[in-house]
Design a protein around this motif. Structure first.
Motif, PDB file in Angstrom:
ATOM      1  N   LEU A 133      50.014  44.328  62.194  1.00 43.69           N
ATOM      2  CA  LEU A 133      49.958  43.638  60.897  1.00 43.69           C
ATOM      3  C   LEU A 133      49.304  44.523  59.842  1.00 43.69           C
ATOM      4  CD1 LEU A 133      48.896  40.049  62.067  1.00 43.69           C
ATOM      5  CD2 LEU A 133      51.170  40.840  61.401  1.00 43.69           C
ATOM      6  N   LEU A 134      48.306  45.298  60.269  1.00 44.33           N
ATOM      7  CA  LEU A 134      47.617  46.195  59.348  1.00 44.33           C
ATOM      8  C   LEU A 134      48.563  47.293  58.852  1.00 44.33           C
ATOM      9  CD1 LEU A 134      45.036  47.314  58.034  1.00 44.33           C
ATOM     10  CD2 LEU A 134      44.484  48.406  60.207  1.00 44.33           C
ATOM     11  N   LEU A 135      49.234  47.960  59.789  1.00 49.88           N
ATOM     12  CA  LEU A 135      50.133  49.052  59.402  1.00 49.88           C
ATOM     13  C   LEU A 135      51.293  48.552  58.531  1.00 49.88           C
ATOM     14  CD1 LEU A 135      50.242  51.010  62.764  1.00 49.88           C
ATOM     15  CD2 LEU A 135      49.519  51.943  60.563  1.00 49.88           C
ATOM     16  N   VAL A 136      51.931  47.474  58.971  1.00 47.15           N
ATOM     17  CA  VAL A 136      53.071  46.962  58.202  1.00 47.15           C
ATOM     18  C   VAL A 136      52.596  46.362  56.881  1.00 47.15           C
ATOM     19  CG1 VAL A 136      55.014  45.370  58.219  1.00 47.15           C
ATOM     20  CG2 VAL A 136      54.334  46.495  60.324  1.00 47.15           C
ATOM     21  N   GLY A 137      51.472  45.644  56.917  1.00 50.74           N
ATOM     22  CA  GLY A 137      50.975  44.960  55.714  1.00 50.74           C
ATOM     23  C   GLY A 137      50.590  45.918  54.604  1.00 50.74           C
ATOM     24  N   THR A 153      55.297  38.160  59.665  1.00 48.90           N
ATOM     25  CA  THR A 153      53.915  37.715  59.420  1.00 48.90           C
ATOM     26  C   THR A 153      53.207  38.655  58.453  1.00 48.90           C
ATOM     27  OG1 THR A 153      53.883  36.851  61.671  1.00 48.90           O
ATOM     28  CG2 THR A 153      51.772  37.029  60.546  1.00 48.90           C
ATOM     29  N   ALA A 154      53.571  39.941  58.495  1.00 48.25           N
ATOM     30  CA  ALA A 154      52.926  40.908  57.595  1.00 48.25           C
ATOM     31  C   ALA A 154      53.250  40.636  56.125  1.00 48.25           C
ATOM     32  CB  ALA A 154      53.342  42.321  57.968  1.00 48.25           C
ATOM     33  N   ILE A 155      54.316  39.892  55.866  1.00 49.93           N
ATOM     34  CA  ILE A 155      54.604  39.511  54.473  1.00 49.93           C
ATOM     35  C   ILE A 155      53.450  38.668  53.930  1.00 49.93           C
ATOM     36  CG2 ILE A 155      56.156  38.171  53.000  1.00 49.93           C
ATOM     37  CD1 ILE A 155      58.429  38.940  54.924  1.00 49.93           C
ATOM     38  N   ILE A 156      52.947  37.750  54.752  1.00 52.59           N
ATOM     39  CA  ILE A 156      51.797  36.929  54.333  1.00 52.59           C
ATOM     40  C   ILE A 156      50.561  37.806  54.171  1.00 52.59           C
ATOM     41  CG2 ILE A 156      50.382  34.942  54.955  1.00 52.59           C
ATOM     42  CD1 ILE A 156      52.710  33.992  56.688  1.00 52.59           C
ATOM     43  N   VAL A 157      50.389  38.742  55.108  1.00 53.06           N
ATOM     44  CA  VAL A 157      49.243  39.661  55.020  1.00 53.06           C
ATOM     45  C   VAL A 157      49.253  40.402  53.687  1.00 53.06           C
ATOM     46  CG1 VAL A 157      48.282  41.786  55.999  1.00 53.06           C
ATOM     47  CG2 VAL A 157      49.051  39.954  57.514  1.00 53.06           C
ATOM     48  N   ALA A 158      50.419  40.907  53.302  1.00 48.59           N
ATOM     49  CA  ALA A 158      50.523  41.660  52.044  1.00 48.59           C
ATOM     50  C   ALA A 158      50.354  40.745  50.842  1.00 48.59           C
ATOM     51  CB  ALA A 158      51.877  42.371  51.990  1.00 48.59           C
ATOM     52  N   TRP A 159      50.891  39.547  50.924  1.00 43.83           N
ATOM     53  CA  TRP A 159      50.785  38.632  49.790  1.00 43.83           C
ATOM     54  C   TRP A 159      49.333  38.219  49.549  1.00 43.83           C
ATOM     55  CZ3 TRP A 159      55.801  37.424  47.922  1.00 43.83           C
ATOM     56  CH2 TRP A 159      55.794  36.731  46.709  1.00 43.83           C
ATOM     57  N   LEU A 160      48.612  37.988  50.657  1.00 37.96           N
ATOM     58  CA  LEU A 160      47.195  37.633  50.534  1.00 37.96           C
ATOM     59  C   LEU A 160      46.389  38.767  49.902  1.00 37.96           C
ATOM     60  CD1 LEU A 160      46.449  35.848  53.923  1.00 37.96           C
ATOM     61  CD2 LEU A 160      46.061  34.885  51.657  1.00 37.96           C
ATOM     62  N   ALA A 161      46.799  40.007  50.138  1.00 37.97           N
ATOM     63  CA  ALA A 161      46.049  41.158  49.629  1.00 37.97           C
ATOM     64  C   ALA A 161      46.235  41.364  48.134  1.00 37.97           C
ATOM     65  CB  ALA A 161      46.460  42.421  50.379  1.00 37.97           C
ATOM     66  N   HIS A 216      46.444  45.044  46.777  1.00 34.76           N
ATOM     67  CA  HIS A 216      45.351  45.979  47.071  1.00 34.76           C
ATOM     68  C   HIS A 216      45.418  46.366  48.552  1.00 34.76           C
ATOM     69  CE1 HIS A 216      43.122  45.522  43.237  1.00 34.76           C
ATOM     70  NE2 HIS A 216      43.727  44.350  43.236  1.00 34.76           N
ATOM     71  N   PRO A 217      45.853  47.604  48.875  1.00 32.12           N
ATOM     72  CA  PRO A 217      45.962  48.006  50.282  1.00 32.12           C
ATOM     73  C   PRO A 217      44.670  47.820  51.077  1.00 32.12           C
ATOM     74  CG  PRO A 217      47.041  49.619  48.866  1.00 32.12           C
ATOM     75  CD  PRO A 217      46.343  48.658  47.954  1.00 32.12           C
ATOM     76  N   ALA A 218      43.517  48.077  50.455  1.00 34.46           N
ATOM     77  CA  ALA A 218      42.256  47.965  51.207  1.00 34.46           C
ATOM     78  C   ALA A 218      41.983  46.526  51.640  1.00 34.46           C
ATOM     79  CB  ALA A 218      41.095  48.487  50.367  1.00 34.46           C
ATOM     80  N   LEU A 219      42.448  45.547  50.870  1.00 36.27           N
ATOM     81  CA  LEU A 219      42.209  44.150  51.237  1.00 36.27           C
ATOM     82  C   LEU A 219      42.975  43.741  52.485  1.00 36.27           C
ATOM     83  CD1 LEU A 219      42.055  42.192  47.845  1.00 36.27           C
ATOM     84  CD2 LEU A 219      40.200  42.866  49.375  1.00 36.27           C
ATOM     85  N   VAL A 220      43.968  44.546  52.864  1.00 40.48           N
ATOM     86  CA  VAL A 220      44.700  44.251  54.105  1.00 40.48           C
ATOM     87  C   VAL A 220      43.761  44.363  55.312  1.00 40.48           C
ATOM     88  CG1 VAL A 220      46.637  44.999  55.558  1.00 40.48           C
ATOM     89  CG2 VAL A 220      46.884  44.956  53.095  1.00 40.48           C
ATOM     90  N   LEU A 221      42.667  45.125  55.145  1.00 48.96           N
ATOM     91  CA  LEU A 221      41.677  45.209  56.222  1.00 48.96           C
ATOM     92  C   LEU A 221      41.057  43.850  56.510  1.00 48.96           C
ATOM     93  CD1 LEU A 221      39.927  48.557  55.183  1.00 48.96           C
ATOM     94  CD2 LEU A 221      41.515  48.190  57.075  1.00 48.96           C
ATOM     95  N   LEU A 222      41.123  42.922  55.556  1.00 53.75           N
ATOM     96  CA  LEU A 222      40.618  41.560  55.766  1.00 53.75           C
ATOM     97  C   LEU A 222      41.734  40.589  56.119  1.00 53.75           C
ATOM     98  CD1 LEU A 222      38.146  41.291  52.722  1.00 53.75           C
ATOM     99  CD2 LEU A 222      37.596  41.821  55.102  1.00 53.75           C
ATOM    100  N   ALA A 282      44.780  41.188  57.450  1.00 53.35           N
ATOM    101  CA  ALA A 282      45.450  41.406  58.736  1.00 53.35           C
ATOM    102  C   ALA A 282      44.684  40.746  59.888  1.00 53.35           C
ATOM    103  CB  ALA A 282      45.643  42.906  58.990  1.00 53.35           C
ATOM    104  N   PRO A 283      43.349  40.922  59.981  1.00 52.52           N
ATOM    105  CA  PRO A 283      42.634  40.208  61.057  1.00 52.52           C
ATOM    106  C   PRO A 283      42.724  38.687  60.923  1.00 52.52           C
ATOM    107  CG  PRO A 283      41.303  42.010  60.223  1.00 52.52           C
ATOM    108  CD  PRO A 283      42.471  41.895  59.307  1.00 52.52           C
ATOM    109  N   LEU A 284      42.801  38.178  59.689  1.00 52.14           N
ATOM    110  CA  LEU A 284      42.927  36.725  59.513  1.00 52.14           C
ATOM    111  C   LEU A 284      44.215  36.219  60.176  1.00 52.14           C
ATOM    112  CD1 LEU A 284      42.167  33.990  58.255  1.00 52.14           C
ATOM    113  CD2 LEU A 284      43.415  34.690  56.203  1.00 52.14           C
ATOM    114  N   MET A 285      45.337  36.901  59.902  1.00 53.25           N
ATOM    115  CA  MET A 285      46.591  36.474  60.516  1.00 53.25           C
ATOM    116  C   MET A 285      46.615  36.816  62.008  1.00 53.25           C
ATOM    117  SD  MET A 285      48.073  34.826  58.227  1.00 53.25           S
ATOM    118  CE  MET A 285      49.486  34.448  59.248  1.00 53.25           C
TER     119      MET A 285
END
Length: 350
Positions: free
Chosen positions: A68-72, A282-290, A293-299, A301-304
């Motif tokens: 999720l981190l890499l794709v997000g 699922t990574a679509i949600i990860v990216a949308w939540l971020a 901001h790529p760095a916010l995916v660090l938060l 991705a673990p949520l999803m």
């Protein structure tokens, strides 16, 4: 009530709207749990305590967070430039196919095998996404449709390979390839299936791309192309070149996620449903939540990842179907997309 346009939503407003959207999503899914005959509070207790307070739960959350981190991170950049890549699932599968091809058929020294698998996987994902970008630039084909359709082509390709020319010699009734050699497997943390090199790579890419996006000329071009295409054309920016480059980068990162799954966990090419578990979607949600901001995916991705790992717990502890996770993901995405309205408009009561 009246909606008034906002010039630019502040970070605090974006955070508040996102948290409210997540709260609404959890409330709506709670109604689904109730309809299924389960107390929502008990379900959330099992989900969060089992994943946050137990070592096994942490490991599973972390393992599911890696793809999720890499794709997000890649999708965050793509969405920032208004390239709506819905095909990360297929790009992940193509990455796995290319890496498996290297592992199974390319005779190279053991020390070079894993690096070549990574390169081949990134190339496979990049080309799969680049094809959709080329179709958009050359023939104005909507990338939402092309990337979505390419997912099914990739799934069919994997199924064909493991049923036909790449089927293992000793699998006896199963459909998967031969097992990779030990030197073709990624190292994991002892006692877990967390392949740490891929995790480390994802963290580094998230931080580097955050810097590139907001501190470099290239990042400025990306943001202008995405936020104001008219201004980009006025400034003479090569819009097509930027978009194609972003597509290749996004697909390449999804391909690396595929390499991580087969070289770090399964150690062979297997069926698409077992290989990915829907990480690309699922990574679509990860990216949308971020929120770009790529760095916010660090938060995010673990949520999803926590929700996916929690789905396993619900299945074992409460005898609920694992597909409840799909309901969770769908409701979250629905609420997030709906909340976009309140980032562009202010609600006034008259």
């Amino acid at each position: 009530m009246k909606l008034e346009p906002l010039g630019h939503a502040s970070p605090w407003r974006a955070l508040g709207v996102t948290l409210l959207a997540l709260g609404l999503a959890f409330g709506l899914v709670g109604v689904v749990f109730l309809a299924y005959g389960q107390n929502p509070l008990e379900v959330y207790r099992v989900m969060f305590f089992g994943t946050l307070l137990e070592a096994k739960g942490w490991q599973e959350t972390l393992r599911r967070s890696i793809p999720l981190l890499l794709v997000g991170v890649g999708l965050t950049l793509a969405f920032r430039t208004q390239f709506y890549n819905i095909g990360a699932e297929g790009q992940l599968l193509l990455g796995a196919v290319m890496a498996a091809g290297v592992a199974l058929f390319l005779p190279v020294p053991p020390a070079l095998s894993l690096p070549l698998m990574g390169l081949a996987g990134a190339l496979g994902g990049a080309l799969w996404c680049g094809l959709a970008a080329w179709l958009r630039l050359r023939f104005s084909v909507n990338e939402i449709l092309s990337t979505l359709m390419l997912n099914y082509v990739a799934q069919s390709l994997v199924i064909y390979l493991i049923n036909g020319p790449w089927r293992g010699k000793d699998v006896r009734g199963y459909i998967y390839s031969d097992r990779f050699a030990e030197y073709q497997q990624l190292p994991v943390w002892p006692g877990s299936s967390v392949h740490w090199p891929t995790l480390l790579l994802g963290v580094l890419l998230a931080l580097v791309l955050q810097f590139v996006l907001f501190r470099t000329t290239l990042g400025f071009r990306m943001r202008v192309v995405g936020e104001n295409p008219g201004a980009a054309r006025y400034l003479g920016l090569a819009e097509g070149r930027v978009l194609l480059g972003l597509a290749l980068l996004t697909g390449g990162m999804a391909g690396l996620a595929g390499v991580g799954e087969i070289a770090g966990i399964h150690h062979r090419l297997i069926e698409p449903g077992q290989l990915s578990s829907g990480y690309g979607f699922t990574a679509i949600i990860v990216a949308w939540l971020a929120r770009g901001h790529p760095a916010l995916v660090l938060l995010t991705a673990p949520l999803m990842g926590l929700i996916l790992a929690g789905g396993d717990l619900l299945k074992v502890s409460l005898n609920m179907p694992f597909r409840i996770v799909d309901v969770f993901s769908g409701v979250i995405l629905f609420c997030l997309i709906g909340s976009e309205l309140f980032l562009r408009y202010r609600l006034r009561l008259r």
